[in-house]
Write an enzyme that holds these catalytic residues in place. Structure first.
Site, mmCIF file in Angstrom:
data_model
loop_
_atom_site.group_PDB
_atom_site.id
_atom_site.type_symbol
_atom_site.label_atom_id
_atom_site.label_comp_id
_atom_site.label_asym_id
_atom_site.label_seq_id
_atom_site.Cartn_x
_atom_site.Cartn_y
_atom_site.Cartn_z
ATOM 1 C CG ASP A 480 -2.179 0.751 1.093
ATOM 2 O OD1 ASP A 480 -2.311 1.510 0.116
ATOM 3 O OD2 ASP A 480 -3.067 0.608 1.962
ATOM 4 C CG ASP A 550 -9.083 2.773 -0.465
ATOM 5 O OD1 ASP A 550 -8.688 1.608 -0.606
ATOM 6 O OD2 ASP A 550 -8.443 3.638 0.157
HETATM 7 C C1 DGJ Z 1 -5.793 1.982 1.891
HETATM 8 C C2 DGJ Z 1 -6.170 0.723 1.179
HETATM 9 O O1 DGJ Z 1 -6.614 0.975 -0.092
HETATM 10 C C3 DGJ Z 1 -7.219 0.002 2.031
HETATM 11 O O2 DGJ Z 1 -7.689 -1.124 1.358
HETATM 12 C C4 DGJ Z 1 -6.592 -0.350 3.337
HETATM 13 O O3 DGJ Z 1 -5.551 -1.268 3.130
HETATM 14 C C5 DGJ Z 1 -6.068 0.894 4.023
HETATM 15 N N1 DGJ Z 1 -5.224 1.675 3.168
HETATM 16 C C6 DGJ Z 1 -5.312 0.553 5.260
HETATM 17 O O4 DGJ Z 1 -4.687 1.617 5.824
#
Ligand code: DGJ
Length: 733
Positions: A480, A550
């Site tokens: 991430d 997201d």
């Molecule tokens: C952003 C990601 O896209 C989410 O799926 C998740 O992993 C969060 N970060 C966690 O901080």
């Protein structure tokens, strides 16, 4: 058959395969003149040349009295500042005397079989030397001896030409590169429209079709990453181009940092396109003898419309950009605990989700953010990649073992490019945090960027991750990145080289990923940047799948996944079923719609499975079984967009097997109306000579019938409904 023909007498280069031709010539002053990019030309005699016209205020070659030849008006392959061209240049080189003059002159060419690797950068590759040929055109500035090698690779069986540039300083003095585009192409007598993929966090890659007006227009990113806001992709299409017909030219930059797609429509209605690293805060010192390699652009041409362009990218990226050993493997169905628990979990709370996942046939458990350091919210611990024993009292391995014992694989979340003030890493190495001396760095999600341009920083992170990975049985990593770059400065570089920091960050990231993916080839990597903030071909080189957004709302996802499919394969985009009402939009959708949308990519679940109603559990169980059956078709079949959620009240797409003997069709209705107009869905990509049976209803249709007549969509008085059709070829009795 050779893919590159050189007409030595007329100094014309012709790259060609069965689909396309790309032609340019060397003209006066050793200038490369772009002649043609389009459908394949078999009988080319070199007659088409740019007409010679005396144009006021467009000057001529130094020392020449010919007023009809101007580098300003000539359509070119590559232009530089300081050569009597009033357009945006593709490259700017600053010399020690302060001048930015550069006059590139053709010196020669090389042709080689296959495609050479790009040093330090991801790029498309070949598996066999006969798949492609590469032409390198050498241009040199006689005064400074700075050499520009323009690299063109044409694939034999793909409608693809790739381009990049290598700059080599053959002179005695260092120069500064203030801009180096990866490619330029100029068009005359074309009235194109653009298609781009702008967006936002949780709202990525919404296709936008726009007109091109006089002047300069840039689509780009200054965020240090390829970004949610503007994907590094652009298509040029005719006004009449549709999903199924017409010219489409695609340009996809294999790069994960700042980028620019610059268009300039000039006084003669000529269009110039330059693609490459954004020149904002870019200034690369090139010492004598040193080279600089630009990222690569994947160019696609088709006269069969947008679906054909997309399919060319789907095949190219899936087959010749993604390298992971998982590229051709069916991807596991995951359950991820993020939207189920956020930071509030421990081993005891997670185990029932694992148990439920097992019951439902899910194949992998992914432990998301919050398992390390003392991270109970997003304010701490980034940089400390050691397990939090409060949450896993018996260590992480104990939980991993439990997951494996249930027959599931185990995946883990990491954000290796980041550092929190509240971390051991910051206490030990405050200088690793990228910041400008004497100024306070700006937080974003209360976190900061590691200076990945520095080897010591990369080594520290590599060693920590290596420690974690070698001692645990981790099957998957979600990589991430939850903020964009700011405070651009590296303590490792002198003041005059701070313009290298943005690009060195990306090169550092690529080096770290190369080391990790080489050391751990059996781990499935998934890219992520707050969803799809770094959904680009550069990341695809290291990671065979990327979290698309997201935003897990099925309706929002229709547009996001629709847009993503323009330039990226389905196997690259992960999509999860989450709760309703959705946590990002508040919208309520049925489990079947959520399931179908998520099953249109690499399927996963992101909710507390223990909280599902028994009815929903049954749907999930059934869907998992069905998805496993159709998974090869979804992840590796031919994908077609049928109806756009942007221009209609429906979205529809379909997946066809390579043998054309099976197809999945999904039709999504958006808003419900009283007295709705009837709609039909017509299929494509089938064999017109075969009969196909709708597996659910047993009804039989001819392939031509499904493609010419189609079928009526059911009338439904409800918002956001979905219909999934599964057809299989049959022999009629
Ligand atoms: C952003 C990601 O896209 C989410 O799926 C998740 O992993 C969060 N970060 C966690 O901080």
């Amino acid at each position: 058959m050779s893919l590159i023909t050189v007409d030595q007498a007329n100094r014309v280069f012709h790259l060609h395969n069965q689909t396309l031709s790309y032609i340019f010539a060397v003209e006066q002053g050793g200038t490369l003149s772009h002649l043609y990019f389009g459908g394949h030309v078999d009988h080319y005699h070199g007659e088409l040349r740019y007409p010679r016209v005396d144009r006021g205020f467009s000057g001529n070659l130094p020392g020449s009295t010919d007023r009809t030849f101007s580098r300003d008006t000539l359509p070119k392959e590559y232009s530089t500042a300081g050569e009597m061209d009033y357009h945006l240049p593709a490259a700017i080189v600053r010399h020690t005397d302060g001048a930015n003059a550069l006059f590139l002159v053709y010196q020669g060419y090389r042709i080689e079989a296959g495609k050479p690797k790009l040093s330090g950068l991801p790029a498309a590759f070949v598996e066999d030397e006969t798949e492609a040929e590469t032409l390198t055109i050498v241009l040199v500035d006689q005064v400074s001896q700075v050499e520009f090698d323009l690299q063109y690779t044409i694939y034999r069986d793909r409608p693809v030409v790739t381009r990049s540039v290598q700059v080599c300083n053959q002179g005695d003095h260092a120069v500064n590169l203030e801009k180096v585009a990866s490619m330029q192409i100029d068009f005359t007598d074309r009235q194109f429209e653009t298609i781009t993929l702008p967006g936002a966090h949780a709202n990525e890659r919404h296709p936008e079709r726009g007109s091109i007006n006089y002047g300069i227009q840039t689509f780009g990113s200054l965020r240090g990453t390829s970004s949610h806001q503007m994907n590094p992709f652009l298509a040029l299409v005719d006004h009449t181009t549709t999903e199924f017909s017409g010219d489409a030219y695609g340009f996809n930059l294999v790069y994960s940092g700042n980028h620019a797609f610059e268009l300039e429509k000039d006084q003669l209605d000529q269009l110039h396109l330059m693609v490459g690293i954004n020149s904002y805060n870019f200034n690369w010192q090139l010492k004598a003898g040193a080279t600089f390699q630009t990222p690569e652009v994947l160019m696609v041409y088709t006269n069969k419309g947008l679906n054909a362009m997309s399919q060319a990218y789907h095949h190219l990226i899936r087959e010749r950009v993604v390298r992971s050993e998982f590229k051709n493997q069916e991807r596991p169905i995951v359950v991820n605990n993020w939207e189920a628990t956020f930071f509030d979990f421990n081993e005891a709370k997670l185990k029932p989700i694992v148990d439920e996942a097992k019951q439902l046939g899910i194949e992998m458990f992914v432990l998301d953010d919050g398992w390390f350091g003392h991270r109970d919210d997003d304010n701490s611990s980034l940089g400390d990649w050691q397990v939090d024993h409060r949450k896993f009292p018996q260590g992480l391995n104990h939980f991993v073992k439990y997951v494996h014992e249930q027959g599931l694989k185990f995946g883990i979340w990491l954000e290796p490019e980041m550092i929190s003030y509240d971390s051991k890493l910051y206490q030990q190495h405050p200088d690793y945090l990228m910041q400008v001396p004497g100024r306070s760095p700006s937080p974003s999600r209360n976190q900061y960027i590691l200076d990945l341009g520095r080897q010591a920083v990369r080594n520290n992170i590599f060693d920590q991750l290596d420690q974690l990975l070698k001692s645990k049985q981790i099957d998957y990593i979600k990589w991430d990145m939850n903020r964009h770059l700011s405070d651009i400065y590296s303590v490792a570089l002198p003041p005059e080289r701070q313009g290298e920091v943005y690009h060195r960050y990306v090169l550092g990231l690529y080096e770290l990923l190369e080391r990790l993916t080489t050391a751990y080839p059996h781990i499935l990597f998934e890219g992520c940047s707050g969803g799809g903030g770094r959904f680009d071909a550069g990341m695809a080189y290291y990671m065979p799948q990327i979290w698309a957004s997201d935003n897990t709302d099925a309706v929002a996802r229709l547009t996001i996944q629709y847009g993503t499919s323009l330039a990226y394969p389905i196997s690259l985009a992960t999509a999860h079923v989450s709760v309703s009402p959705n946590q990002q939009t508040g919208r309520e959708t049925s489990m079947s719609t959520r399931s179908a949308v998520a099953a249109s990519g690499v399927l996963g679940y992101e909710l507390d499975l223990t909280q599902l109603s028994s009815a929903d559990k049954q749907i999930v169980q059934k869907q998992v079984v069905q998805y496993k059956q159709i998974r090869p078709l979804i992840q590796f079949g031919e994908f077609y967009r049928l109806k756009s959620p942007i221009t209609s009240n429906q979205a529809a797409w379909m997946f066809v097997s390579p043998q054309q003997d099976e197809a999945i069709v999904m039709v999504f209705n958006l808003t419900s109306y009283a007295q709705p107009s009837l709609t039909k869905t017509k299929l494509v990509g089938l064999n017109p000579k075969l009969n196909y049976q709708n597996i659910a209803t047993k009804a039989i249709f001819g392939g031509d019938e499904l493609m010419q007549l189609g079928f009526y969509d059911p009338v439904v008085y409800q918002d956001y409904t979905t219909k999934v059709y599964h057809f299989r070829a049959v022999t009629e009795n």
